[in-house]
Motif scaffolding. Structure first.
Motif, PDB file in Angstrom:
ATOM      1  N   ILE A 280     -10.544 -22.508 -48.090  1.00 50.04           N
ATOM      2  CA  ILE A 280     -11.337 -23.693 -48.683  1.00 50.04           C
ATOM      3  C   ILE A 280     -10.946 -24.780 -48.414  1.00 50.04           C
ATOM      4  CG2 ILE A 280     -12.614 -24.415 -50.452  1.00 50.04           C
ATOM      5  CD1 ILE A 280     -12.473 -21.852 -51.950  1.00 50.04           C
ATOM      6  N   THR A 281      -9.655 -25.261 -48.674  1.00 53.02           N
ATOM      7  CA  THR A 281      -9.073 -26.777 -48.334  1.00 53.02           C
ATOM      8  C   THR A 281      -9.151 -26.946 -46.696  1.00 53.02           C
ATOM      9  OG1 THR A 281      -6.981 -26.028 -48.231  1.00 53.02           O
ATOM     10  CG2 THR A 281      -8.090 -27.098 -50.482  1.00 53.02           C
ATOM     11  N   GLY A 282      -8.783 -25.768 -46.100  1.00 49.04           N
ATOM     12  CA  GLY A 282      -9.049 -26.002 -44.551  1.00 49.04           C
ATOM     13  C   GLY A 282     -10.290 -26.236 -44.074  1.00 49.04           C
ATOM     14  N   ILE A 283     -11.210 -25.996 -44.637  1.00 47.42           N
ATOM     15  CA  ILE A 283     -12.826 -25.982 -44.273  1.00 47.42           C
ATOM     16  C   ILE A 283     -13.147 -27.435 -44.725  1.00 47.42           C
ATOM     17  CG2 ILE A 283     -14.989 -25.511 -44.711  1.00 47.42           C
ATOM     18  CD1 ILE A 283     -14.506 -22.553 -45.122  1.00 47.42           C
ATOM     19  N   LEU A 284     -12.643 -27.953 -45.934  1.00 47.00           N
ATOM     20  CA  LEU A 284     -13.090 -29.062 -46.366  1.00 47.00           C
ATOM     21  C   LEU A 284     -12.350 -30.299 -45.659  1.00 47.00           C
ATOM     22  CD1 LEU A 284     -12.825 -28.391 -50.383  1.00 47.00           C
ATOM     23  CD2 LEU A 284     -14.850 -28.793 -48.803  1.00 47.00           C
ATOM     24  N   GLN A 285     -11.278 -29.886 -45.283  1.00 44.67           N
ATOM     25  CA  GLN A 285     -10.458 -30.960 -44.474  1.00 44.67           C
ATOM     26  C   GLN A 285     -10.673 -31.050 -43.076  1.00 44.67           C
ATOM     27  OE1 GLN A 285      -6.488 -31.272 -45.598  1.00 44.67           O
ATOM     28  NE2 GLN A 285      -6.658 -30.683 -47.842  1.00 44.67           N
ATOM     29  N   LYS A 286     -11.334 -30.113 -42.385  1.00 45.35           N
ATOM     30  CA  LYS A 286     -11.627 -30.163 -40.941  1.00 45.35           C
ATOM     31  C   LYS A 286     -12.557 -31.339 -40.636  1.00 45.35           C
ATOM     32  CE  LYS A 286     -13.101 -26.950 -37.419  1.00 45.35           C
ATOM     33  NZ  LYS A 286     -13.500 -25.565 -36.988  1.00 45.35           N
ATOM     34  N   ARG A 287     -12.205 -32.192 -39.512  1.00 49.21           N
ATOM     35  CA  ARG A 287     -13.087 -33.347 -39.389  1.00 49.21           C
ATOM     36  C   ARG A 287     -14.361 -32.823 -38.597  1.00 49.21           C
ATOM     37  NH1 ARG A 287     -11.055 -38.136 -39.918  1.00 49.21           N
ATOM     38  NH2 ARG A 287     -12.263 -38.986 -37.929  1.00 49.21           N
ATOM     39  N   GLN A 288     -15.268 -32.799 -39.126  1.00 53.97           N
ATOM     40  CA  GLN A 288     -16.617 -32.287 -38.605  1.00 53.97           C
ATOM     41  C   GLN A 288     -17.662 -32.786 -39.629  1.00 53.97           C
ATOM     42  OE1 GLN A 288     -16.980 -28.163 -38.148  1.00 53.97           O
ATOM     43  NE2 GLN A 288     -16.015 -27.594 -40.236  1.00 53.97           N
ATOM     44  N   ILE A 289     -18.910 -33.094 -38.975  1.00 58.03           N
ATOM     45  CA  ILE A 289     -20.028 -33.796 -39.777  1.00 58.03           C
ATOM     46  C   ILE A 289     -20.796 -32.775 -40.400  1.00 58.03           C
ATOM     47  CG2 ILE A 289     -20.047 -35.888 -38.657  1.00 58.03           C
ATOM     48  CD1 ILE A 289     -22.496 -35.009 -37.363  1.00 58.03           C
ATOM     49  N   ASP A 290     -20.876 -31.301 -39.874  1.00 54.53           N
ATOM     50  CA  ASP A 290     -21.401 -30.230 -40.359  1.00 54.53           C
ATOM     51  C   ASP A 290     -20.490 -28.960 -40.410  1.00 54.53           C
ATOM     52  OD1 ASP A 290     -23.297 -28.162 -41.040  1.00 54.53           O
ATOM     53  OD2 ASP A 290     -24.628 -28.544 -39.521  1.00 54.53           O
ATOM     54  N   ALA A 291     -20.015 -28.517 -41.556  1.00 49.74           N
ATOM     55  CA  ALA A 291     -19.258 -27.425 -41.763  1.00 49.74           C
ATOM     56  C   ALA A 291     -19.860 -26.189 -41.896  1.00 49.74           C
ATOM     57  CB  ALA A 291     -18.070 -27.858 -42.876  1.00 49.74           C
ATOM     58  N   SER A 292     -21.253 -26.047 -41.556  1.00 49.68           N
ATOM     59  CA  SER A 292     -21.932 -24.849 -41.986  1.00 49.68           C
ATOM     60  C   SER A 292     -21.364 -23.425 -41.258  1.00 49.68           C
ATOM     61  CB  SER A 292     -23.422 -25.007 -41.550  1.00 49.68           C
ATOM     62  OG  SER A 292     -24.197 -25.839 -42.244  1.00 49.68           O
ATOM     63  N   GLU A 293     -20.888 -23.767 -39.992  1.00 46.24           N
ATOM     64  CA  GLU A 293     -20.527 -22.444 -39.319  1.00 46.24           C
ATOM     65  C   GLU A 293     -19.305 -22.029 -40.229  1.00 46.24           C
ATOM     66  OE1 GLU A 293     -19.839 -22.776 -35.153  1.00 46.24           O
ATOM     67  OE2 GLU A 293     -21.958 -23.183 -34.777  1.00 46.24           O
ATOM     68  N   ASP A 294     -18.169 -22.672 -40.464  1.00 49.64           N
ATOM     69  CA  ASP A 294     -17.006 -22.342 -41.132  1.00 49.64           C
ATOM     70  C   ASP A 294     -17.226 -21.739 -42.592  1.00 49.64           C
ATOM     71  OD1 ASP A 294     -15.524 -22.924 -38.944  1.00 49.64           O
ATOM     72  OD2 ASP A 294     -15.141 -25.108 -39.939  1.00 49.64           O
ATOM     73  N   TRP A 295     -18.225 -22.420 -43.198  1.00 44.65           N
ATOM     74  CA  TRP A 295     -18.667 -21.882 -44.605  1.00 44.65           C
ATOM     75  C   TRP A 295     -19.283 -20.644 -44.549  1.00 44.65           C
ATOM     76  CZ3 TRP A 295     -16.815 -22.854 -49.173  1.00 44.65           C
ATOM     77  CH2 TRP A 295     -16.146 -24.322 -49.557  1.00 44.65           C
ATOM     78  N   LYS A 296     -20.087 -20.326 -43.625  1.00 45.57           N
ATOM     79  CA  LYS A 296     -20.910 -19.034 -43.359  1.00 45.57           C
ATOM     80  C   LYS A 296     -20.043 -18.127 -43.027  1.00 45.57           C
ATOM     81  CE  LYS A 296     -24.764 -16.986 -40.942  1.00 45.57           C
ATOM     82  NZ  LYS A 296     -25.835 -17.305 -39.799  1.00 45.57           N
ATOM     83  N   ALA A 297     -18.940 -18.375 -42.238  1.00 44.35           N
ATOM     84  CA  ALA A 297     -17.964 -17.255 -41.963  1.00 44.35           C
ATOM     85  C   ALA A 297     -17.427 -16.740 -43.094  1.00 44.35           C
ATOM     86  CB  ALA A 297     -17.169 -17.680 -40.659  1.00 44.35           C
ATOM     87  N   PHE A 298     -16.824 -17.695 -43.909  1.00 47.39           N
ATOM     88  CA  PHE A 298     -16.308 -17.541 -45.098  1.00 47.39           C
ATOM     89  C   PHE A 298     -17.064 -16.663 -46.030  1.00 47.39           C
ATOM     90  CE2 PHE A 298     -14.574 -19.276 -49.205  1.00 47.39           C
ATOM     91  CZ  PHE A 298     -13.545 -18.120 -49.398  1.00 47.39           C
ATOM     92  N   ALA A 299     -18.415 -17.231 -46.161  1.00 47.84           N
ATOM     93  CA  ALA A 299     -19.338 -16.463 -47.309  1.00 47.84           C
ATOM     94  C   ALA A 299     -19.473 -15.058 -46.556  1.00 47.84           C
ATOM     95  CB  ALA A 299     -20.573 -17.232 -46.847  1.00 47.84           C
ATOM     96  N   CYS A 300     -19.640 -14.835 -45.404  1.00 48.54           N
ATOM     97  CA  CYS A 300     -19.740 -13.288 -44.997  1.00 48.54           C
ATOM     98  C   CYS A 300     -18.546 -12.373 -45.423  1.00 48.54           C
ATOM     99  CB  CYS A 300     -20.049 -13.349 -43.524  1.00 48.54           C
ATOM    100  SG  CYS A 300     -21.608 -14.070 -43.088  1.00 48.54           S
ATOM    101  N   GLU A 301     -17.477 -13.012 -45.071  1.00 46.11           N
ATOM    102  CA  GLU A 301     -16.329 -12.283 -45.430  1.00 46.11           C
ATOM    103  C   GLU A 301     -16.035 -12.041 -46.859  1.00 46.11           C
ATOM    104  OE1 GLU A 301     -12.708 -14.526 -43.838  1.00 46.11           O
ATOM    105  OE2 GLU A 301     -13.746 -14.914 -41.757  1.00 46.11           O
TER     106      GLU A 301
END
Length: 372
Positions: A280-301
């Motif tokens: 989660i902290t990895g997603i939050l700290q990644k420098r991007q203005i839209d983290a939807s792809e990373d959150w979605k991948a985590f959600a499916c897992e």
């Protein structure tokens, strides 16, 4: 906050809190729908327009600066996006008018957060998702107020991004422009914000407009100078705030599911979240203005299920096709009831504190869905 956290992030928090896949989808949809439910949308499906939980840019441009228009703006933004942290806050040597605006500054773990979560108890998944949006936004939008105000929401032009380095931070200047069509660029630290307006009640001075979308990006830490703090330094640490928001949502949803006997402010279920903290902290700290792809991948897992993309019109046909008298039993009907209840509750709390900036609360009318 944006769709990445409100939809996919809320889904993840719901799964960790013990909700099923289907329940989590409804909760996540409701959390994101708060950012879509405008008067224009509600009018197009012949639903109660006073259930609006947000305003489009066009609606804000057309909004007046008369007291009734300003109260309508405040009812929406203070109720759903900038929940006041302390309606009884004190400040020395200021006018009553200023104090009323000062008391609408959003912050975490206030009484209204508790009231919001308790209001959603037993009201269904739609109310639960709506409450998660409100709770999460107290972390992203803290220190800004959901009412147009130059003396509260304006900032100095000094904005610096903070990069962890050694025992401290390295600072890099943030630059703003006012072109609404330009895309924010984290790599060059170029962002868009609202145009400076000297009018106290200009919608340009609503919420965090003067800070652009910086509060909506989970990766950024920054130093700035807000007007309400007499242009003194203030640091916002979004990665930390967003992580606390996530853990508090898990705790709140366990309460709403009946696992916790009561909801207490200032508590976070970090224990339940700990197996996924690094992810989660990895997603939050990644420098991007839209983290939807990373959150979605985590959600499916997390659930082992496919998490469908958000579709604003997903429940529209169900509502418009429902026969008279049964619309309240549809998804949108239940969301509308939750929205009216939340707006009425917050407006009533503000009014009861002696503050007229949000107008007068009208309690929900049985069978009518309410008026505020």
């Amino acid at each position: 906050m944006q769709q990445d956290f409100h939809y996919y992030g809320t889904y993840c928090a719901a799964i960790i809190s013990g909700h099923t896949h289907d329940e989590s989808l409804v909760i996540a949809y409701s959390a994101q729908f708060v950012d879509c439910c405008t008067r224009t949308y509600l009018g197009s499906i012949k639903a109660p327009v006073n259930a609006a939980t947000t305003q489009s840019q066009l609606e804000l441009v057309d909004a007046g600066s008369d007291p009734l228009s300003l109260q309508n703006i405040t009812r929406i933004w203070a109720s759903f996006h900038f929940l006041p942290g302390d309606l009884n806050a004190e400040r020395k040597k200021c006018s009553k008018r200023y104090l009323h605006k000062y008391r609408l500054i959003c912050n975490t773990n206030g009484e209204l957060v508790r009231d919001t979560i308790e209001l959603a108890k037993g009201k269904g998944l739609e109310a639960e998702g709506l409450a998660m949006h409100v709770l999460a936004d107290t972390w992203a939008h803290r220190y800004f107020a959901g009412t147009p105000s130059l003396v509260i929401n304006n900032t100095d032009y000094f904005f610096y991004e903070l990069f962890p380095e050694g025992d401290g931070y390295r600072e890099e200047k943030i630059k703003f422009n006012h072109n609404p069509s330009s895309v924010d660029d984290p790599q060059t630290r170029q962002y868009t914000n609202s145009v400076y307006q000297t009018s106290e009640n200009s919608v340009m001075n609503l919420g965090h407009g003067r800070a652009g979308h910086l509060p909506d990006y989970s990766y950024i830490r920054y130093r700035y100078m807000p007007a309400w703090k007499d242009y003194d330094d203030l640091i916002k640490d979004n990665p930390s705030d967003y992580y606390h928001a996530f853990c508090q949502m898990v705790y709140a949803m366990k309460y709403l599911r009946g696992e916790k006997p009561l909801f207490e402010t200032g508590r976070y279920d970090e224990q339940s979240v700990s197996p996924w903290k690094e992810r989660i902290t990895g997603i939050l700290q990644k420098r991007q203005i839209d983290a939807s792809e990373d959150w979605k991948a985590f959600a499916c897992e997390l659930s082992g299920m496919e998490v469908e993309d958000f579709n604003v019109d997903q429940y529209q046909a169900e509502y418009t096709g429902a026969v008279k008298g049964s619309k309240e039993e549809t998804y949108l009907g239940r969301f509308i009831s939750a929205a009216l209840a939340q707006k009425s509750m917050v407006t009533k709390r503000i009014y009861s504190s002696g503050n007229l900036l949000a107008g007068i609360s009208v309690d929900k009318e049985p069978g009518r869905g309410g008026r505020r």
